[in-house]
Design a protein around this motif. Structure first.
Motif, mmCIF file in Angstrom:
data_model
loop_
_atom_site.group_PDB
_atom_site.id
_atom_site.type_symbol
_atom_site.label_atom_id
_atom_site.label_comp_id
_atom_site.label_asym_id
_atom_site.label_seq_id
_atom_site.Cartn_x
_atom_site.Cartn_y
_atom_site.Cartn_z
ATOM 1 N N ALA A 40 -18.896 -10.695 13.966
ATOM 2 C CA ALA A 40 -17.844 -10.422 14.934
ATOM 3 C C ALA A 40 -16.822 -11.557 14.893
ATOM 4 C CB ALA A 40 -18.449 -10.302 16.336
ATOM 5 N N PRO A 41 -15.616 -11.308 15.337
ATOM 6 C CA PRO A 41 -14.582 -12.344 15.327
ATOM 7 C C PRO A 41 -15.031 -13.596 16.070
ATOM 8 C CG PRO A 41 -13.612 -10.221 15.820
ATOM 9 C CD PRO A 41 -15.093 -10.014 15.821
ATOM 10 N N GLY A 42 -14.912 -14.736 15.407
ATOM 11 C CA GLY A 42 -15.255 -16.001 16.025
ATOM 12 C C GLY A 42 -16.733 -16.282 16.147
ATOM 13 N N LYS A 43 -17.557 -15.443 15.545
ATOM 14 C CA LYS A 43 -19.008 -15.634 15.646
ATOM 15 C C LYS A 43 -19.644 -15.764 14.269
ATOM 16 C CE LYS A 43 -19.663 -13.260 20.056
ATOM 17 N NZ LYS A 43 -20.478 -12.235 20.793
ATOM 18 N N GLU A 44 -20.874 -16.261 14.272
ATOM 19 C CA GLU A 44 -21.635 -16.367 13.039
ATOM 20 C C GLU A 44 -22.098 -14.977 12.598
ATOM 21 O OE1 GLU A 44 -21.081 -20.265 12.719
ATOM 22 O OE2 GLU A 44 -22.493 -19.277 11.366
ATOM 23 N N ARG A 45 -22.322 -14.854 11.298
ATOM 24 C CA ARG A 45 -22.871 -13.604 10.789
ATOM 25 C C ARG A 45 -24.310 -13.477 11.286
ATOM 26 N NH1 ARG A 45 -21.399 -12.170 4.741
ATOM 27 N NH2 ARG A 45 -22.554 -14.096 4.298
ATOM 28 N N GLU A 46 -24.684 -12.273 11.681
ATOM 29 C CA GLU A 46 -26.017 -12.067 12.246
ATOM 30 C C GLU A 46 -26.712 -10.874 11.600
ATOM 31 O OE1 GLU A 46 -25.761 -11.226 16.439
ATOM 32 O OE2 GLU A 46 -24.759 -9.310 16.134
ATOM 33 N N PHE A 47 -28.025 -10.960 11.583
ATOM 34 C CA PHE A 47 -28.864 -9.905 11.047
ATOM 35 C C PHE A 47 -28.795 -8.664 11.927
ATOM 36 C CE2 PHE A 47 -32.478 -7.908 9.170
ATOM 37 C CZ PHE A 47 -33.256 -7.414 10.215
ATOM 38 N N VAL A 48 -28.774 -7.498 11.279
ATOM 39 C CA VAL A 48 -28.790 -6.223 11.994
ATOM 40 C C VAL A 48 -30.079 -5.457 11.701
ATOM 41 C CG1 VAL A 48 -27.673 -3.977 12.259
ATOM 42 C CG2 VAL A 48 -26.280 -6.042 12.000
ATOM 43 N N ALA A 49 -30.367 -5.250 10.410
ATOM 44 C CA ALA A 49 -31.550 -4.471 10.041
ATOM 45 C C ALA A 49 -31.882 -4.693 8.575
ATOM 46 C CB ALA A 49 -31.304 -2.986 10.291
ATOM 47 N N HIS A 50 -33.145 -4.447 8.214
ATOM 48 C CA HIS A 50 -33.496 -4.448 6.789
ATOM 49 C C HIS A 50 -34.574 -3.418 6.500
ATOM 50 C CE1 HIS A 50 -37.312 -6.515 7.312
ATOM 51 N NE2 HIS A 50 -36.765 -7.662 7.630
ATOM 52 N N MET A 51 -34.681 -3.076 5.231
ATOM 53 C CA MET A 51 -35.701 -2.133 4.783
ATOM 54 C C MET A 51 -35.878 -2.292 3.280
ATOM 55 S SD MET A 51 -33.643 1.513 4.572
ATOM 56 C CE MET A 51 -35.087 2.332 3.906
ATOM 57 N N THR A 52 -36.963 -1.772 2.760
ATOM 58 C CA THR A 52 -37.139 -1.681 1.317
ATOM 59 C C THR A 52 -36.709 -0.292 0.864
ATOM 60 O OG1 THR A 52 -39.410 -0.928 1.565
ATOM 61 C CG2 THR A 52 -39.067 -3.308 1.316
ATOM 62 N N TRP A 53 -36.500 -0.144 -0.410
ATOM 63 C CA TRP A 53 -36.070 1.146 -0.941
ATOM 64 C C TRP A 53 -37.110 2.239 -0.694
ATOM 65 C CZ3 TRP A 53 -31.285 2.262 -2.178
ATOM 66 C CH2 TRP A 53 -30.423 1.225 -2.564
ATOM 67 N N SER A 54 -38.350 1.835 -0.530
ATOM 68 C CA SER A 54 -39.401 2.820 -0.255
ATOM 69 C C SER A 54 -39.431 3.241 1.205
ATOM 70 C CB SER A 54 -40.758 2.241 -0.650
ATOM 71 O OG SER A 54 -41.028 1.097 0.134
ATOM 72 N N GLY A 55 -38.608 2.580 2.023
ATOM 73 C CA GLY A 55 -38.573 2.911 3.440
ATOM 74 C C GLY A 55 -39.509 2.078 4.295
ATOM 75 N N ASP A 56 -40.206 1.172 3.642
ATOM 76 C CA ASP A 56 -41.135 0.307 4.362
ATOM 77 C C ASP A 56 -40.414 -0.912 4.914
ATOM 78 O OD1 ASP A 56 -43.487 0.937 1.717
ATOM 79 O OD2 ASP A 56 -43.210 2.020 3.613
ATOM 80 N N ASN A 57 -41.147 -1.660 5.710
ATOM 81 C CA ASN A 57 -40.669 -2.955 6.197
ATOM 82 C C ASN A 57 -39.325 -2.868 6.897
ATOM 83 O OD1 ASN A 57 -42.832 -4.715 5.226
ATOM 84 N ND2 ASN A 57 -42.117 -4.115 3.207
#
Length: 122
Positions: A40-57
């Motif tokens: 966001a403007p003026g903020k640090e980059r932050e994690f939103v989501a992650h996954m593996t290609w298999s749909g796990d994790n």
């Protein structure tokens, strides 16, 4: 070299939905884990989501849990971020990232897309 290309950003009213896509030029062991971050403007980059290609994790930031969903289309080398019930505070540039280590830390990801703007109006 892996290239990531995001698409799907735009302007939406609060409460609305958007779906972002990230297409990878190729998949290797270095791109086992795919993630979305935002800045966001003026903020640090932050994690939103992650996954593996298999749909796990799959893992989500608390701020988006229950509203955002990650998914993958392996045939298209594409991952998606479905964003529902959007809020003005979700306004940010959204980045797709690829790496080989399960992490919410951006420095663990080797490849990044150029980003796509999401703006949520109140």
């Amino acid at each position: 070299q892996v290239q990531l290309v995001e698409s799907g950003g735009g302007l939406v009213q609060a409460g609305g939905s958007l779906r972002l896509a990230c297409t990878a030029s190729t998949r290797t062991w270095r791109t086992t884990l795919m993630a979305w971050f935002r800045q966001a403007p003026g903020k640090e980059r932050e994690f939103v989501a992650h996954m593996t290609w298999s749909g796990d994790n799959t893992n989500y930031a608390n701020s988006v849990k229950g509203r955002f969903t990650v998914s993958a289309d392996n045939a298209k080398n594409t991952i998606y971020l479905q964003m529902n019930s959007l809020k003005p505070e979700d306004t940010a540039v959204y980045f797709c990232a690829a790496g080989s280590t399960l992490s919410i830390e951006e420095d663990r990801y080797s490849y990044w897309g150029q980003g796509t703007q999401v703006t949520v109006s109140s």
